[in-house]
Design an enzyme around this catalytic site. Structure first.
Site, PDB file in Angstrom:
ATOM      1  N   GLY A 152      27.747  64.328  21.806  1.00  0.00           N
ATOM      2  CA  GLY A 152      27.899  65.771  21.757  1.00  0.00           C
ATOM      3  C   GLY A 152      27.664  66.521  22.995  1.00  0.00           C
ATOM      4  O   GLY A 152      27.663  67.814  23.201  1.00  0.00           O
ATOM      5  N   GLU A 188      25.323  58.112  21.582  1.00  0.00           N
ATOM      6  CA  GLU A 188      26.626  57.891  21.709  1.00  0.00           C
ATOM      7  C   GLU A 188      27.686  58.730  22.480  1.00  0.00           C
ATOM      8  O   GLU A 188      28.308  59.508  21.719  1.00  0.00           O
ATOM      9  CB  GLU A 188      27.370  57.786  20.081  1.00  0.00           C
ATOM     10  N   ARG A 226      32.966  62.078  25.166  1.00  0.00           N
ATOM     11  CA  ARG A 226      33.737  63.043  26.195  1.00  0.00           C
ATOM     12  C   ARG A 226      32.669  63.150  27.574  1.00  0.00           C
ATOM     13  O   ARG A 226      33.135  63.344  28.770  1.00  0.00           O
ATOM     14  CB  ARG A 226      33.285  64.442  25.762  1.00  0.00           C
ATOM     15  N   ARG A 268      44.991  69.630  22.176  1.00  0.00           N
ATOM     16  CA  ARG A 268      43.540  70.372  22.015  1.00  0.00           C
ATOM     17  C   ARG A 268      43.632  72.070  22.240  1.00  0.00           C
ATOM     18  O   ARG A 268      42.954  72.392  21.114  1.00  0.00           O
ATOM     19  CB  ARG A 268      42.520  69.819  23.118  1.00  0.00           C
ATOM     20  N   CYS A 327      59.383  71.901  20.947  1.00  0.00           N
ATOM     21  CA  CYS A 327      60.003  73.147  20.109  1.00  0.00           C
ATOM     22  C   CYS A 327      58.830  73.495  19.161  1.00  0.00           C
ATOM     23  O   CYS A 327      58.895  73.385  17.901  1.00  0.00           O
ATOM     24  CB  CYS A 327      61.138  72.408  19.424  1.00  0.00           C
ATOM     25  N   TYR A 340      39.985  62.710  24.672  1.00  0.00           N
ATOM     26  CA  TYR A 340      40.837  63.474  23.391  1.00  0.00           C
ATOM     27  C   TYR A 340      42.020  64.004  23.981  1.00  0.00           C
ATOM     28  O   TYR A 340      42.723  64.549  22.834  1.00  0.00           O
ATOM     29  CB  TYR A 340      39.865  64.521  22.743  1.00  0.00           C
TER      30      TYR A 340
END
Length: 443
Positions: free
Chosen positions: A248, A290, A293, A330, A361, A390
Site C-alpha cells: 500500500g 508486499e 505499485r 483507472r 465509444c 494496474y
C-alpha cells in the site's frame, strides 16, 4: 510532467526513457505503447531489500504481481531476490512459465477455486494466504488427499481504514477480505487452523489499503496484529513465526502527492514491531511485506498518438488519443489523476489547457481532464507518466480494441516484453455455432 527514474529530455527536445528516445519507440513499436523503465524497477526492489537488511529482522519482500504481471517482470523480481504474490491461476501460471521459484510464491485471494488450489499444490508453492473459513476447510481437505502439509497465513482485517479511495481500502472492518479481529472471527480461525492436520499455520497477514502517504496506519495495524499475536499465544499456546503487513506504499502521480521514501515506511514498520514486542517475552516474528505499485507504478509511461481534437468555446478543448480506458481504466474506476507531456516537443512552452479523451465509444473514457500543454496537433506524441501499476493488468478489449505492446527499456536498449495484440488474437477464441453455419448454407 515530473520526470521519474531515468526519464529525461534529450538534445532533440524529446522525452527519453532508459536512454531510448520516445519518438524512436513509436517508430519501432507503434502506439499506444507501455514503456517500462527497468532500471527504476530494480532500484525500487533494492531499496526495499536494503531498508530491511539494516533492521536486523528476518524478512521477505514479496512483489504483488497483480500490479503488473508479465514473465519479464516475474524474472526481474526473482533476480532481485523478491518473493512473489499471486491472486489467480493466470498469475501463478505466468510466474511458473517465467521460471520463478515456486517455494517463494504466496497465493492470495478471497475465492480460490479448487482448480487454482490444485494448480498451486501441484507447483508446491511456499504459502497460501487463507481468507475465510470455507477456504480453510477446502485447503485442508485437498492437501490431505495428496498426503501433504501446506504452509498458510490467515488474512485478518485489523479495523484500520487507510486514507485512500474507498475501493482500494481493505483493512477496515467492513471488507470482503479476511477474518475480522474485532468480532472474534480471527481468533476462531486460529483455533480452527491449529486443529487442521494438513495445515501449518505460520502466522498472520494484514493489508490496510493502497496509495498510502503516511505511516500512522501501518503503525496502528502493527499494534493491533501484534496485540492479537500475544493474546493467541497466551490463550491458545499458538506462536506466530511470520507476520505479513501487506503493502500500500504510495507513489507520486501528480503534484500534491507526497509519498514517503521507501526506507521511511520500512523503518516505521520495523520500529513498531520492536515496540509492540518489547517486554512481551515473545520472539520477534519474520516480517513480510508486499509492495506492488511502489515498485512498478512510476516506472511505467504510456505513449499515445494524438488524433482528433474538438474545442467547445468557453467550456473546454478535447484532445483525443489512440488509446483510452482500454489501456488505462483507472480514471474511470477511481477518478485517478495523471500528468502528461508532448514527448516529441518536450521543451515547448505550455499554451493551452486541454482534456485528454480516449477513443472508446464511452463518455467516461477520459484519461486526464485538465492538463497544460503546448499547442497540440494531430500526430503529436503524448506521454502519460506513472502508468506502470494496474494499467496493463486491468487493460481490456472493450470495443474490440487490441491491447498495447509492452517494452522494457534500459541502457539505451528497448526490448519487447509483450507483443501488441493482433486482430487474430481478438477473434481467436470466437466460434460460429454449427447451427448458424448450416442456416447460412441453406440460405
Amino acid at each position: 510532467m515530473y520526470l521519474h527514474g531515468t526519464s529525461r529530455i534529450n538534445d532533440r527536445g524529446h522525452l527519453e526513457i532508459g536512454g531510448v528516445d520516445a519518438v524512436q519507440l513509436r517508430e519501432q513499436f507503434g502506439t499506444p505503447l507501455y514503456v517500462v523503465d527497468e532500471e527504476l524497477i530494480r532500484r525500487r526492489c533494492r531499496e526495499f531489500i536494503g531498508a530491511f537488511r539494516t533492521s536486523g529482522l528476518q524478512f521477505q519482500v514479496a512483489y504483488a504481481s497483480k500490479a503488473f504481471c508479465t514473465m519479464a517482470m516475474c524474472r526481474i523480481a526473482d533476480e532481485e531476490g523478491l518473493s512473489l504474490d499471486v491472486v489467480s491461476d493466470g498469475e501463478l501460471y505466468t510466474a511458473l512459465q517465467a521460471g520463478f521459484p515456486p517455494e517463494r510464491i504466496h497465493f492470495h485471494g478471497n475465492n480460490k477455486t479448487p482448480q487454482e488450489i490444485n494448480m498451486a499444490l501441484d507447483a508446491e508453492i511456499g504459502c497460501f494466504v487463507v481468507d475465510n473459513f470455507v477456504e480453510l476447510e477446502l485447503l485442508n481437505a485437498m492437501a490431505g488427499e495428496r498426503g501433504r502439509k501446506v504452509n498458510i497465513l490467515l488474512r485478518v482485517t485489523p479495523g484500520v481504514s487507510a486514507h485512500t479511495h474507498e475501493y482500494i481500502s481493505t483493512g477496515q472492518q467492513d471488507s470482503k477480505f479476511g477474518f475480522d479481529l474485532g468480532n472474534g472471527a480471527a481468533f476462531r480461525a486460529v483455533e480452527e487452523a491449529s486443529r487442521q492436520p494438513n495445515l501449518v499455520l505460520l502466522g498472520l497477514h494484514s493489508h490496510i489499503g493502497s496509495q498510502i502517504f503516511e505511516v500512522e496506519g501501518f503503525k496502528m495495524a502493527v499494534e493491533k496484529v501484534m496485540g492479537f499475536a500475544v493474546k493467541v499465544r497466551s490463550e491458545l499456546n499458538v506462536l506466530f513465526k511470520v507476520v505479513n503487513l501487506g503493502g500500500g506504499f504510495g507513489i507520486r502521480y501528480v503534484e500534491g502527492d507526497r509519498p514517503l521514501p521507501i526506507a521511511e515506511y520500512v523503518h516505521a514498520i520495523v520500529d513498531s514491531v520492536h515496540t509492540s514486542f518489547a517486554g512481551q517475552d515473545y520472539p520477534v516474528p519474520e516480517i513480510w511485506i508486499e509492495p506492488g505499485r511502489s515498485i512498478v507504478g512510476d516506472a511505467g509511461t504510456t505513449l499515445y498518438t494524438v488524433g482528433t481534437y474538438k474545442e467547445i468555446p468557453g467550456v473546454r478543448k478535447y484532445v483525443a488519443v489512440d488509446g483510452g480506458m482500454t489501456d488505462n481504466p483507472r480514471p474511470a474506476l477511481y477518478e485517478s489523476q495523471y500528468e502528461a507531456m508532448l514527448a516529441n516537443r518536450a521543451t515547448a512552452a505550455p499554451e493551452e489547457l486541454v482534456s485528454i479523451a480516449g477513443k472508446c465509444c464511452e463518455s467516461g473514457d477520459m484519461l486526464i481532464w485538465d492538463v497544460s500543454l503546448p499547442k497540440v496537433n494531430s500526430g503529436d506524441l503524448l506521454a502519460v507518466a506513472c502508468t506502470g501499476a494496474y494499467n496493463y493488468s486491468m487493460a481490456s478489449n472493450y470495443n474490440r480494441i487490441p491491447r498495447p505492446a509492452v517494452v522494457f527499456v534500459k541502457d539505451g536498449s528497448a526490448d519487447l516484453a509483450v507483443k501488441r495484440e493482433s486482430y487474430d488474437n481478438i477473434v481467436g477464441n470466437d466460434l460460429i455455432p454449427e447451427r448458424m453455419k448450416k442456416a447460412a448454407a441453406r440460405a
